[in-house]
Design an enzyme around this catalytic site. Structure first.
Site, short mmCIF file in Angstrom:
data_model
loop_
_atom_site.label_atom_id
_atom_site.label_comp_id
_atom_site.label_asym_id
_atom_site.label_seq_id
_atom_site.Cartn_x
_atom_site.Cartn_y
_atom_site.Cartn_z
N HIS A 227 0.75 -1.23 -0.17
CA HIS A 227 -0.14 -0.16 0.11
C HIS A 227 0.89 1.33 0.11
CE1 HIS A 227 0.44 -0.20 4.56
NE2 HIS A 227 0.51 1.20 4.43
N ASP A 272 -0.63 -7.61 1.43
CA ASP A 272 -0.20 -6.33 1.45
C ASP A 272 1.39 -6.34 1.56
OD1 ASP A 272 0.16 -3.77 1.67
OD2 ASP A 272 -0.59 -3.31 3.61
N SER A 368 4.06 2.62 8.15
CA SER A 368 3.88 1.52 7.12
C SER A 368 4.84 0.96 6.55
CB SER A 368 2.74 2.23 6.06
OG SER A 368 1.50 2.47 6.42
#
Length: 418
Positions: A227, A272, A368
């Site tokens: 992502h 992901d 992230s």
């Protein structure tokens, strides 16, 4: 009868101030002497590193000994380290021996050779040749009493500089700062990371601004989240940096290619995971080197400790921070994480939850793609999760959700050849 004349003695008394001065001076001199003795015996010591290469004659080499992630590698390395430790702790060098670590297991014909780095502490005025001779003497005793490990008795040791010892240890994945120095003390603690604490951590920067975290898994590849590249996957717009500071990084790395999992689904956060290939290979140092990939069968039990690191915001919708931070969390089972009051069934088999029940410690925006790592019994660090998603940051019963690395080992190997 002769009698000696009686001599009248005159009593003489020392001045009490003089007596007091003499006593105090004596106590001070004694204290200084003891302090100097303690210093030279206990503190005026230097660390010395040695390498030995043990040929195991009754262990057959196989592919399971290629990686420190496998149980077979851990078991054999642990047996060798325990044997060395026990031998020295029962010898006349018990107070000088600090630690031994198997830096590498490698093939030697059909058998196995173990490269071991050992650390000792001696006073500075010790003779180098004498120290080496004493260590070799103890090792010879070990070779004669090695139990069910048959070791070639011609084993010798080589003196290493601090840098040479570090070079041996950083070439093995997952070496934290306490392992590189073969220290008995952990360096973890607090929330702000020290330089070199997490040497695999990188910042992925889009147009030179920190955007995501990532982890070096060898000298050419970074593991991160898919992502991170939803808005831009052009390698020319990205660079990676190492070091705890995003403002003053230790190393800048150009990106050659970005590989996103073909089945990544942003709506459900499935698959992901992504890989970043660097333009040039990284030269490892004590502050920059790779984390270990886990074995597919690696046990990640609920309740076990893990660490998440990154430059993310300290609160939801906050700003990223310039200095790397670390947080201690606990692994949470997928069943608990899927409870109605938590994520209500949204956690899939390729995901992993970690946090604390009361909240407050969590990954957040800007973290992230960064690593969730665990330490094994030999003090090697393994990446078990990749920061993926969550409900805001640090809420009770809303732990961080990570991509479960063990579920994607085949994909990683297909893309990288690692």
């Amino acid at each position: 009868m002769y009698r000696p004349a009686r001599v009248t003695s005159t009593s003489r008394f020392l001045n009490p101030y003089v007596v007091c001065f003499i006593v105090v001076a004596g106590v001070v001199i004694l204290a200084v002497t003891i302090a100097l003795l303690v210093y030279f015996l206990a503190f005026d010591q230097k660390s010395y590193f040695y390498r030995s290469s043990f040929q195991l004659l009754n262990v057959e080499y196989n592919s399971q000994l290629n990686s420190p992630a496998t149980q077979e590698y851990r078991t054999l390395s642990g047996r060798i380290e325990s044997l060395i430790t026990k031998t020295f702790k029962e010898s006349n060098l018990r107070n000088q021996f600090i630690r031994a670590h198997v830096a590498k297991l490698r093939q030697d014909g059909s058998g196995v050779r173990a490269d071991v780095v050992m650390k000792f502490q001696f006073t500075r005025n010790n003779n180098g040749a004498s120290m080496k001779s004493r260590i070799e003497s103890v090792l010879r005793q070990m070779l004669n009493n090695s139990g069910n490990l048959e070791i070639n008795p011609s084993t010798e040791i080589t003196s290493l500089t601090d840098q040479a010892a570090a070079n041996w240890l950083i070439n093995e994945c997952g070496a934290g700062p306490d392992l590189i120095t073969l220290s008995e003390q952990r360096i973890l603690g607090g929330t702000e990371a020290e330089e070199g604490s997490w040497p695999w951590q990188v910042s992925l920067r889009l147009n030179n601004a920190h955007h995501c975290g990532g982890s070096l898994i060898n000298n050419m590849w970074i593991l991160t989240a898919a992502h991170c590249f939803r808005s831009n996957s052009n390698p020319r717009d990205w660079i990676a940096t190492s070091g705890i500071s995003t403002t003053f990084p230790k190393l800048r790395m150009r990106v050659r290619n970005i590989l996103i999992h073909n089945n990544y689904k942003s709506a459900t956060h499935e698959n992901d995971i992504a890989l970043v290939r660097l333009e040039n290979s990284v030269t490892f140092t004590k502050d920059i080197h790779s984390v270990c990939l886990p074995a597919a069968t690696q046990n990640i039990p609920p309740g076990s400790t893990a660490y998440v690191t990154g430059w993310g915001a300290q609160e939801y919708a906050g700003h990223t921070v310039p200095e790397l931070r670390q947080g201690q969390v606990r692994i949470i089972s997928n069943d608990v994480c899927n409870a109605p009051h938590s994520y209500n069934g949204a956690i899939l088999s390729g995901m992993l939850c970690a946090g604390v029940p009361q909240g407050g410690v969590d990954a957040c925006q800007g973290d992230s793609g960064g690593p969730l790592v665990q330490e094994d019994s030999r003090r090697l660090w393994f990446i078990v999760g990749i920061v993926s998603w969550g409900d805001q940051c640090g809420l009770p019963d809303k732990p961080g959700v990570y991509t479960r690395v063990t579920a994607y080992l085949d994909w990683i190997r297909q893309q990288t050849g690692i």
